[in-house]
Design an enzyme around this catalytic site. Sequence first.
Site, PDB file in Angstrom:
ATOM      1  N   TYR A  53       0.845  -1.186   0.000  1.00  0.00           N
ATOM      2  CA  TYR A  53       0.000   0.000   0.000  1.00  0.00           C
ATOM      3  C   TYR A  53       0.891   1.249   0.000  1.00  0.00           C
ATOM      4  CZ  TYR A  53      -4.045  -2.927   1.282  1.00  0.00           C
ATOM      5  OH  TYR A  53      -5.050  -3.871   1.311  1.00  0.00           O
ATOM      6  N   SER A 207     -13.829  -3.802   0.720  1.00  0.00           N
ATOM      7  CA  SER A 207     -14.800  -3.094  -0.137  1.00  0.00           C
ATOM      8  C   SER A 207     -16.240  -3.382   0.279  1.00  0.00           C
ATOM      9  CB  SER A 207     -14.588  -3.468  -1.609  1.00  0.00           C
ATOM     10  OG  SER A 207     -13.328  -3.059  -2.067  1.00  0.00           O
ATOM     11  N   PRO A 208     -16.586  -3.240   1.566  1.00  0.00           N
ATOM     12  CA  PRO A 208     -17.941  -3.567   2.024  1.00  0.00           C
ATOM     13  C   PRO A 208     -19.007  -2.618   1.485  1.00  0.00           C
ATOM     14  CG  PRO A 208     -16.734  -2.475   3.767  1.00  0.00           C
ATOM     15  CD  PRO A 208     -15.743  -2.738   2.673  1.00  0.00           C
ATOM     16  N   GLY A 212     -17.591   1.925  -3.046  1.00  0.00           N
ATOM     17  CA  GLY A 212     -18.184   3.259  -2.929  1.00  0.00           C
ATOM     18  C   GLY A 212     -19.541   3.400  -3.581  1.00  0.00           C
ATOM     19  N   LEU A 214     -22.314   1.711  -3.152  1.00  0.00           N
ATOM     20  CA  LEU A 214     -23.474   1.543  -2.277  1.00  0.00           C
ATOM     21  C   LEU A 214     -23.769   2.766  -1.411  1.00  0.00           C
ATOM     22  CD1 LEU A 214     -22.831  -2.164  -1.281  1.00  0.00           C
ATOM     23  CD2 LEU A 214     -24.841  -1.308  -2.504  1.00  0.00           C
ATOM     24  N   GLY A 216     -24.517   5.464  -2.722  1.00  0.00           N
ATOM     25  CA  GLY A 216     -25.490   6.189  -3.534  1.00  0.00           C
ATOM     26  C   GLY A 216     -24.915   7.391  -4.255  1.00  0.00           C
ATOM     27  N   LYS A 217     -23.611   7.611  -4.145  1.00  0.00           N
ATOM     28  CA  LYS A 217     -23.007   8.825  -4.721  1.00  0.00           C
ATOM     29  C   LYS A 217     -23.066   8.854  -6.246  1.00  0.00           C
ATOM     30  CE  LYS A 217     -18.880   7.998  -3.047  1.00  0.00           C
ATOM     31  NZ  LYS A 217     -17.432   8.150  -2.725  1.00  0.00           N
TER      32      LYS A 217
END
Length: 327
Positions: A53, A207-208, A212, A214, A216-217
């Site tokens: 990372y 990635s739950p 990103g 979910l 709603g963005k």
Amino acid sequence: MEQRHLGRTGLRVSRIGLGTLTWGRDTDEHDAADQLKVFWDAGGTLVDTADVYGGGEAEYLLGKLLGGLVPREDLVVATKAGSVRDPYRRFNGSRGHLLSALDASLERLGTDYVDLWQVHAFDPVTPLEETLQVLDLAVSSGRVRYAGVCQFSGWQLAKAATWQLAAPGTRTRLAGTQMEYSLVQRGVEREVLPAALDLGVGLLPSSPLGRGVLTGKYRTGTPADSRAASEQLAPFVEPYLDESARRIVDAVATAAEGLATTPLQVALAWVRDRPGVVAPIVGARNARQLSEALSVEALSLPDEICQALDDVSAPVHRYPDQDWSTL
């Protein structure tokens, strides 16, 4: 924050983990410190990183904050090794590479041990028993407290976990497996999750929030500061912007409206409370985003909401994955 045991081990972790994928790349030291402080103040303990990372900068940043900003003993530090920057070999699970990578991680983290050390992915060209022996060596040396794997398929996880259980007291039990899992990606339910449940391996979903989606963005377009607007990360998000995902996102938004909460909290609460899940790993751009995610602690979804979300996001199970008793 509630603490949960990671698999059938004595290791307890907060039921939300802090991810550091962007640390040292998009997240600087100031923002990283703000996130870690917010996380710790909320009762969070599990901080997940990896040697690749930010090219090692994520571990280095975390190491600078350990002991000063947050007491080392208050955190469960999890890192990974095995991913390599080689166009001909993405993963290296050899004894030599993994042991060298562990030493380098400890140096960057500025600590004598990591609480959870994970093999980043399955290496098809190194014998699995060689890779797993490294976990035993790391634990017996005291440099690692608990061991796990990431991105192992169902048969790979079952083989690895069973091998470790075949010599109790000599080989270290696999504590956890980290895999992508969300309402828009339920593939682990076919074989990985059943294997993990049967063998006592805790699931740490990455990635739950569906990368990103979910939150709603993306319902009305692509925000300029979003991952999907980034040339580097757009391909990462694009698979979850199809019609099937849109139906799921709409259902999450409807549930959030009915519960007077946010789509982020609904999606995170759903995956957090799935059978076998120990702690979803949440990454955030800043402390404000992280605070919103951590506020899910007080939310438990009603059974009827969970069922509706299960129905709209149900993966297709065909032979031989479905329950044979129904055939």
